[in-house]
Design an enzyme around this catalytic site. Structure first.
Site, PDB file in Angstrom:
ATOM      1  N   SER A 147       0.792  -1.229   0.000  1.00 36.13           N
ATOM      2  CA  SER A 147       0.000   0.000   0.000  1.00 36.13           C
ATOM      3  C   SER A 147       0.823   1.277   0.000  1.00 36.13           C
ATOM      4  CB  SER A 147      -0.959  -0.028   1.176  1.00 36.13           C
ATOM      5  OG  SER A 147      -1.749  -1.196   1.071  1.00 36.13           O
ATOM      6  N   ARG A 162       7.087   6.249  -4.704  1.00 36.18           N
ATOM      7  CA  ARG A 162       7.704   6.858  -3.531  1.00 36.18           C
ATOM      8  C   ARG A 162       7.095   6.243  -2.279  1.00 36.18           C
ATOM      9  NH1 ARG A 162       3.509  10.409  -2.493  1.00 36.18           N
ATOM     10  NH2 ARG A 162       2.384  10.834  -4.414  1.00 36.18           N
ATOM     11  N   ASP A 200      -3.980  -1.811  -0.740  1.00 38.10           N
ATOM     12  CA  ASP A 200      -5.066  -2.158   0.190  1.00 38.10           C
ATOM     13  C   ASP A 200      -6.437  -1.705  -0.297  1.00 38.10           C
ATOM     14  OD1 ASP A 200      -4.356   0.472   0.539  1.00 38.10           O
ATOM     15  OD2 ASP A 200      -4.169   0.382   2.714  1.00 38.10           O
TER      16      ASP A 200
HETATM   17 MG    MG Z   1      -3.638  -1.471   6.112  1.00 41.43          MG
END
Ligand code: MG
Ligand code: ADP
Length: 464
Positions: A147, A162, A200
């Site tokens: 994520s 990044r 996510d």
């Molecule tokens: Mg999470």
């Protein structure tokens, strides 16, 4: 006294700057919609990256077999395995383990971080019991939820754009995170193939859709914040590939990086940003997500202490320590229902070393928590409104049978900070109006992300 008045003046000024009247929220929602269009039009067309996920099919329920998932994206990472039984039997069995990432690894080297992860994965695989069945001759397959902003190259590869959320590992930037994980798995003797790389939000969207067919978007409010949704493939001008058969493509908005002149940003937010690891980036995230809310509260308290002796003649030294006041602690104070606000009293004492606070002082602290949380929650609702507008689901269509819309929500902030999530939901209703709001629900998809990644691994398996 003069001190109290000065402290209240600081608080009131902050409150005013944080204001999110409905008109402002509409401007933020409109700006979100505009940036979504811009980000879909061209690469670099907007602060919103609107990343193409290569997920053009969401789970149907037919998925079968043993799959693993790995979720990296905050302070903890989770490893999960699930035995899928198709339409009839659905999730037959699932198991997971959660491991916290040693903070030094968050700023170490790519191989150190991935070695640690692969090692934990190896331990978990070693505990696979009789209830799980890998079809003969098959390699185990994994859905990798990563994520952070990734430039996706295919369903199972992508380079890190990044770091965010306190991670900073220079040599991983621009590298294919699947290749990095795969190399680490080889080093640690884990025989597994990464079948899908998602984040996510996409995992939550997939997990949410598996349970409810009306899920069209997912929003994460945890350490950071992000959103993903299902877009029409022909509404993505920057996509030059073949149009997927489904006609759809999941877009990872990376909305944490949204910014707009309409956002109510205060001097405290500015200072937080300037002192952060990613200056000038993730401005929306820095106003609404769990990593930052507590620190905004601390900054205002610090100012009240310095300029109005809010906690007495000496400025409590701990108030100057960045991130010492975490959002779960802030939330605990905000939810304190005792008549003497004793939770607030003990948190101030235990975390900040401030003892003997008066009830009046404690009440002001709760008020401050409320200002910061309400701003974040209301802006999150405005962001969701922006997505609904983009999809044309913000109005009731005459003559049509009302279409249900479900937004799958997840993340520790949404899950545990009740006042935050209640404020988000009521603000969304306020933005939509009663009639439209009847057909739009935000639903907590409890850890849909892990299952979602496993489901996407199943639908992108190397085996037919
Ligand atoms: Mg999470
Ligand atoms: P991550 O975002 O790191 O993947 P989670 O979705 O579990 O993990 O979110 C964890 C974050 O949620 C924490 O960093 C914290 O900011 C927030 N959080 C956790 N518990 C609470 C709580 N009780 N009240 C408010 N915020 C919380």
């Amino acid at each position: 006294s003069g001190r109290w008045a000065r402290a209240m003046a600081i608080l009131r000024e902050f409150e005013e700057k944080c204001g999110t009247p409905i008109g402002k929220l509409r401007q933020v929602a409109d700006a979100m919609t505009v940036e979504m269009h811009a980000g879909l039009a061209s690469e670099g067309g907007s602060k919103l990256k609107m990343l193409i996920s290569y997920v053009d099919n969401l789970p149907t329920g037919d998925e079968q077999g043993l799959f693993y998932a790995l979720d990296l994206g905050g302070t903890n990472f989770r490893v999960l395995r699930v035995q899928l039984g198709g339409k009839e039997r659905r999730v037959i069995k699932q198991e997971f383990t959660e491991v916290s990432i040693p903070p030094p690894l968050m700023v170490a080297s790519s191989s150190e971080l991935f070695d640690f992860i692969a090692e934990e994965l190896a331990k978990f695989v070693a505990t696979e019991g009789e209830d799980f069945h890998l079809a003969p001759g098959r390699q185990r397959e994994l859905g990798f939820t990563f994520s952070f902003p990734v430039k996706q190259l295919s369903i199972a590869s992508g380079t890190l754009i990044r770091w965010t959320k306190g991670f900073s590992i220079e040599d991983a930037v621009d590298q294919d995170v699947v290749a990095e994980l795969t190399k680490a798995m080889e080093r640690k003797g884990v025989d597994m193939r990464v079948a899908a790389l998602v984040n996510d939000t996409i995992g939550t969207l997939a997990g949410g859709r598996y349970i409810n067919n009306d899920v069209i978007a997912a929003v994460i409010l945890g350490t950071g914040t992000n959103a993903a949704y299902v877009e029409r493939a022909n509404a993505i001008p920057k996509w030059h590939g073949l149009l997927p058969k489904s006609g759809e493509m999941v877009i990872n908005m990376e909305w944490g990086n949204f910014r707009s002149a309409h956002l109510p940003v205060t001097e405290y937010d500015h200072a937080l940003d300037v002192e952060s690891l990613n200056v000038g980036e993730q401005i929306f995230e820095k106003i609404i997500s769990g990593m930052y809310l507590g620190d905004i509260v601390r900054r205002v308290l610090c100012r009240m202490a310095e300029e109005a002796a809010f906690f007495g003649d000496v400025v409590p030294p701990k108030l100057k320590v960045p991130f010492i006041l975490r959002t779960p602690e802030m939330s605990a104070m905000h939810h304190d229902t005792s008549s003497d606000l004793r939770v607030v009293g003990s948190k101030l004492k235990d975390i900040l070393g401030i003892s003997n606070t008066s009830l009046k002082t404690r009440k002001a602290v709760v008020e401050l928590c409320n200002i910061v949380a309400a701003r974040g929650a209301r802006l999150s609702a405005a962001g969701i409104m922006g997505i609904l507008k983009k999809l044309g689901r913000d109005t009731v269509k005459d003559g049509d049978k009302p279409q249900k819309t479900v937004i799958a929500m997840d993340g520790g902030l949404f899950e545990h900070y009740t006042k935050f999530s209640e404020c988000l939901e009521s603000t969304l209703k306020e933005l939509l109006g009663d009639e439209v709001a009847e057909n739009i629900v935000v639903e907590h998809a409890n850890d849909g992300s892990g299952i979602g990644a496993a489901l996407l691994a199943a639908s992108h398996s190397q085996y037919p």
